[in-house]
Design an enzyme around this catalytic site. Structure first.
Site, PDB file in Angstrom:
ATOM      1  N   LEU A   8       0.867  -0.723   0.294  1.00  0.00           N
ATOM      2  CA  LEU A   8      -0.235   0.032  -0.112  1.00  0.00           C
ATOM      3  C   LEU A   8       0.996   1.484  -0.110  1.00  0.00           C
ATOM      4  CD1 LEU A   8      -2.753  -0.846   2.886  1.00  0.00           C
ATOM      5  CD2 LEU A   8      -3.343  -1.189   0.138  1.00  0.00           C
ATOM      6  N   ASP A   9       0.544   1.974  -0.887  1.00  0.00           N
ATOM      7  CA  ASP A   9       1.036   3.427  -0.581  1.00  0.00           C
ATOM      8  C   ASP A   9       1.685   3.752   1.305  1.00  0.00           C
ATOM      9  OD1 ASP A   9       1.546   3.740  -3.726  1.00  0.00           O
ATOM     10  OD2 ASP A   9      -0.023   4.812  -3.147  1.00  0.00           O
ATOM     11  N   LYS A  10       2.289   4.966   0.857  1.00  0.00           N
ATOM     12  CA  LYS A  10       2.940   5.109   2.296  1.00  0.00           C
ATOM     13  C   LYS A  10       1.533   5.650   3.071  1.00  0.00           C
ATOM     14  CE  LYS A  10       5.198   8.697   4.906  1.00  0.00           C
ATOM     15  NZ  LYS A  10       5.903   9.895   4.403  1.00  0.00           N
ATOM     16  N   ARG A  38      -6.190   5.895  -8.043  1.00  0.00           N
ATOM     17  CA  ARG A  38      -5.456   7.025  -7.849  1.00  0.00           C
ATOM     18  C   ARG A  38      -5.172   7.398  -8.917  1.00  0.00           C
ATOM     19  NH1 ARG A  38      -0.247   7.920  -4.183  1.00  0.00           N
ATOM     20  NH2 ARG A  38      -0.725   9.353  -5.051  1.00  0.00           N
TER      21      ARG A  38
END
EC number: 5.4.99.-
Length: 319
Positions: free
Chosen positions: A137-139, A236
């Site tokens: 997962l992105d930060k 996104r």
């Protein structure tokens, strides 16, 4: 300590024309391309049972067989980082990642990552590539992740991800009012000018996102997205491609848009929201050992609940 890894993958037709090391990086995604390239050169990764070169082309249908000895990865230090463990047994670990936690050490984040916390929580993960991390997962994306605690479990989970049988569902809050749900089937690859970004790109990898409307507000929408594929920044990029970027997305969100007539409180909330409004709410997969389908849900974190409350209040106030 070392472990012997035995794994096999068949090259799908859509990879025809790729170099062997490129195809291997896709099919054995839990290892770095450099490590895979070294194994190809050593003969530990073979093509249809024969030694090959990293630059050899694949045409689809070939069998890649990996037989390699993996030493414990001592490059990363265990750190006592609190983990919200949703489920754990001898083979898998499911966590609810908070926003702001980087998953894997990199140049800008050499420590303080989920990987460091996993090594502290379960020291045996030092013997599993990437401490058992099979997807990221992105930060600044919160929510559910599954971690493999053994090489066998890791291989099985990677195979499920590649077969698109892992169910992943996300909550997102976007700019703009969606009229209905739908599907985005658009390939994703590197942005042609900005190498740090992804973009819808005809030469990219296949990417499919299904989305549906949960709640509409005056100028925003709460949507639920289900992934078929797992490309970098997929939700996104796809929602921004539809011109419904995520609130708070610093990369794909574009210029901040404030709703006409919004109160000062909501304006401040939208200006200061600290991350992309994205949360991995549901995760389901087949347990590598038992064969049972496991399903987990993670409630919305406080910051997203607060954001939705403010958007709801704004919509009611302006009626």
């Amino acid at each position: 300590m070392s472990q012997t890894l035995e794994a096999q993958q068949r090259v799908p037709v859509h990879m025809a024309g790729l170099r062997l090391d490129q195809a291997a990086a896709e099919l054995f995604a839990d290892f770095s391309r450099e490590r895979l390239k070294a194994w190809i050169k050593e003969g530990a990764l073979t093509l249809d049972g024969n030694p090959a070169k990293p630059k050899d082309k694949v045409y689809g249908g070939e069998s890649l067989a990996l037989s390699a000895v993996i030493e414990d990865d001592a490059r990363f230090e265990p750190e006592d980082i609190p983990l919200n463990v949703v489920y754990e047994d001898d083979e898998v670990l499911v966590i609810d990642k908070p926003p702001g936690l980087v998953v894997h050490p990199a140049a800008g984040n050499p420590d303080g990552t989920l990987l460091n916390g996993l090594l502290h929580h379960c020291p045996d993960l030092a013997a599993v590539p990437r401490a058992g991390i099979v997807h990221r997962l992105d930060k600044d994306t919160s929510g559910l992740m599954v971690v493999a605690k053994t090489l066998t479990a890791q291989t099985a989970l990677v195979e499920q991800l590649q077969a698109r049988t892992v169910s992943r569902e996300y909550d997102a809050v976007v700019v703009g009012v969606m009229t209905a749900g739908g599907t985005v089937d658009a390939p994703i690859g590197r942005h042609p000018r900005d190498r740090k970004r992804q973009a819808v790109n005809a030469s990219g990898k296949p990417a499919v996102t299904h989305y549906r409307v949960v709640e509409r507000f005056r100028a925003h929408t709460h949507v639920r997205c289900r992934l078929e594929t797992g490309r970098t920044h997929q939700i996104r990029v796809h929602l921004a491609h539809l011109r419904y970027p995520l609130i708070g997305d610093p990369v794909y969100g574009g210029r901040l848009k404030l709703p006409a007539g919004a109160g000062e409180t909501l304006k401040e909330v939208l200006r200061e929201f600290p991350r992309q409004a994205l949360h991995a709410r549901k995760l389901a997969f087949v347990h590598p050992g038992s064969g049972e389908t496991l399903s987990f849900r993670a409630p919305l974190p406080d910051d997203l609940l607060m954001l939705l409350d403010f958007l709801r209040d704004d919509s009611e106030t302006m009626r």
